[in-house]
Write an enzyme that holds these catalytic residues in place. Structure first.
Site, PDB file in Angstrom:
ATOM      1  N   GLU A  35       0.842  -1.211   0.000  1.00 57.32           N
ATOM      2  CA  GLU A  35       0.000   0.000   0.000  1.00 57.32           C
ATOM      3  C   GLU A  35       0.872   1.254   0.000  1.00 57.32           C
ATOM      4  OE1 GLU A  35      -2.461   2.645   3.169  1.00 57.32           O
ATOM      5  OE2 GLU A  35      -1.928   0.581   3.698  1.00 57.32           O
ATOM      6  N   ASP A  39       0.816   3.856  -3.180  1.00 58.94           N
ATOM      7  CA  ASP A  39       0.428   5.256  -2.987  1.00 58.94           C
ATOM      8  C   ASP A  39       1.403   6.180  -3.728  1.00 58.94           C
ATOM      9  OD1 ASP A  39      -0.933   7.517  -1.432  1.00 58.94           O
ATOM     10  OD2 ASP A  39       1.126   7.704  -0.732  1.00 58.94           O
ATOM     11  N   ASN A 108      -6.969   0.915   0.646  1.00 58.93           N
ATOM     12  CA  ASN A 108      -5.673   0.310   0.921  1.00 58.93           C
ATOM     13  C   ASN A 108      -5.335  -0.802  -0.073  1.00 58.93           C
ATOM     14  OD1 ASN A 108      -5.424   1.994   3.115  1.00 58.93           O
ATOM     15  ND2 ASN A 108      -5.997   0.448   4.624  1.00 58.93           N
ATOM     16  N   GLU A 111      -4.478   0.615  -3.593  1.00 56.89           N
ATOM     17  CA  GLU A 111      -3.107   1.122  -3.634  1.00 56.89           C
ATOM     18  C   GLU A 111      -2.103  -0.028  -3.607  1.00 56.89           C
ATOM     19  OE1 GLU A 111      -3.537   5.529  -1.615  1.00 56.89           O
ATOM     20  OE2 GLU A 111      -3.173   3.826  -0.297  1.00 56.89           O
TER      21      GLU A 111
END
Length: 217
Positions: A35, A39, A108, A111
Site C-alpha cells: 500500500e 500510494d 488500501n 493502492e
C-alpha cells in the site's frame, strides 16, 4: 475481479489482497507495505497524466486535479468499479464487521494492487494498469470539484494530523475593496500564505498553496 493485468508472481497479488487481520492469524504478509509503495506510484502516474493532458493549466489547477484524483473518494470510486471488496482476504471478525465495504480497506487494497503491479511488471505496466482504471472515470469538472479547504483537511487527516488552522494575518485597502492575507498551518506538515478579496477566498487560496507544496514533496 476484472483487472487489465495478469500477474507473473501470484504471491504479490495475494499479498495485495490480504488484510492485516488475516496476517495476524496466518503470519502471511498483508497489503500494508505494498500500500505504501502503491500510494507513491499512483501519485507519480497521475501527476504525469494530468501534466501531459492539461498542457495549458496552471500549477494550482494541476495540484487540485492531482489531489482530487488520488483522494480517498477517487480511489474508492475506481476500486468499486472492479468490486475489489469482494476479493479482500480477511478474518471472519473483520468480515462480520463490514470489512468488505469499509472504504479504508478498499482504498488500501487498491493502492496495494498498484504497488504489486509495479513490482511484478515495472513502471510501464503499472502506468497502464492505473490509466485503464482512471481514464474515462473522471471528467475535468470531477477533478476540480472539491473545495481546496475540504481537500486539504482530507489529506491532513489521512496522515493522522489535526485539522488545518487558518489565521488572518493582514488586512489592507479600503473597507469596500479590502484585501485579506491568511496563513494556513497544518500540524507537522507546514504552512502557506495567500490573499484574497474575502477571508473565504484567501483561505481557499492558502489551502491550494499548501496542497501544491505537498504535491511537490
Amino acid at each position: 475481479m476484472k483487472i487489465s493485468y495478469n500477474f507473473k508472481d501470484s504471491n504479490l497479488l495475494k499479498q495485495a489482497l490480504t488484510h492485516p487481520s488475516h496476517k495476524s492469524c496466518n503470519k502471511n504478509p498483508s497489503y500494508e507495505r505494498l500500500e505504501f509503495l502503491g500510494d507513491k506510484i499512483l501519485g507519480a502516474i497521475i501527476a504525469k497524466y494530468i501534466y501531459i493532458k492539461f498542457q495549458h493549466s496552471p500549477e494550482g489547477h494541476l495540484s487540485l486535479m492531482h489531489s482530487n484524483l488520488v483522494s480517498s473518494e477517487a480511489i474508492n470510486k475506481v476500486a468499486n468499479k472492479v468490486s475489489i471488496g469482494e476479493f479482500i482476504i480477511m478474518d471472519k471478525g473483520e468480515e462480520n464487521s463490514g470489512g468488505r465495504k469499509n472504504a479504508n480497506n478498499i482504498e488500501n487494497v487498491m493502492e496495494a494492487l498498484i504497488g504489486a503491479v509495479f513490482l511484478d511488471g515495472g513502471y510501464q505496466e503499472s502506468e497502464k494498469f492505473v490509466l485503464d482504471l482512471w481514464e474515462g472515470t473522471f471528467s475535468r469538472d470531477d477533478m476540480m470539484h472539491k473545495n481546496p479547504k475540504s481537500l486539504l483537511q482530507e489529506i491532513v487527516q489521512k496522515s493522522g494530523k489535526s485539522i488545518p488552522t487558518y489565521e488572518v494575518t493582514k488586512k489592507s485597502g479600503p473597507s469596500h475593496e479590502s484585501i485579506f492575507e491568511v496563513c494556513v498551518t497544518a500540524q507537522d506538515i507546514g504552512s502557506a500564505h495567500a490573499d484574497g478579496n474575502s477571508i473565504k477566498e484567501a483561505e481557499c487560496n492558502a489551502a491550494l498553496k499548501l496542497i501544491e507544496k505537498l504535491n511537490l514533496k
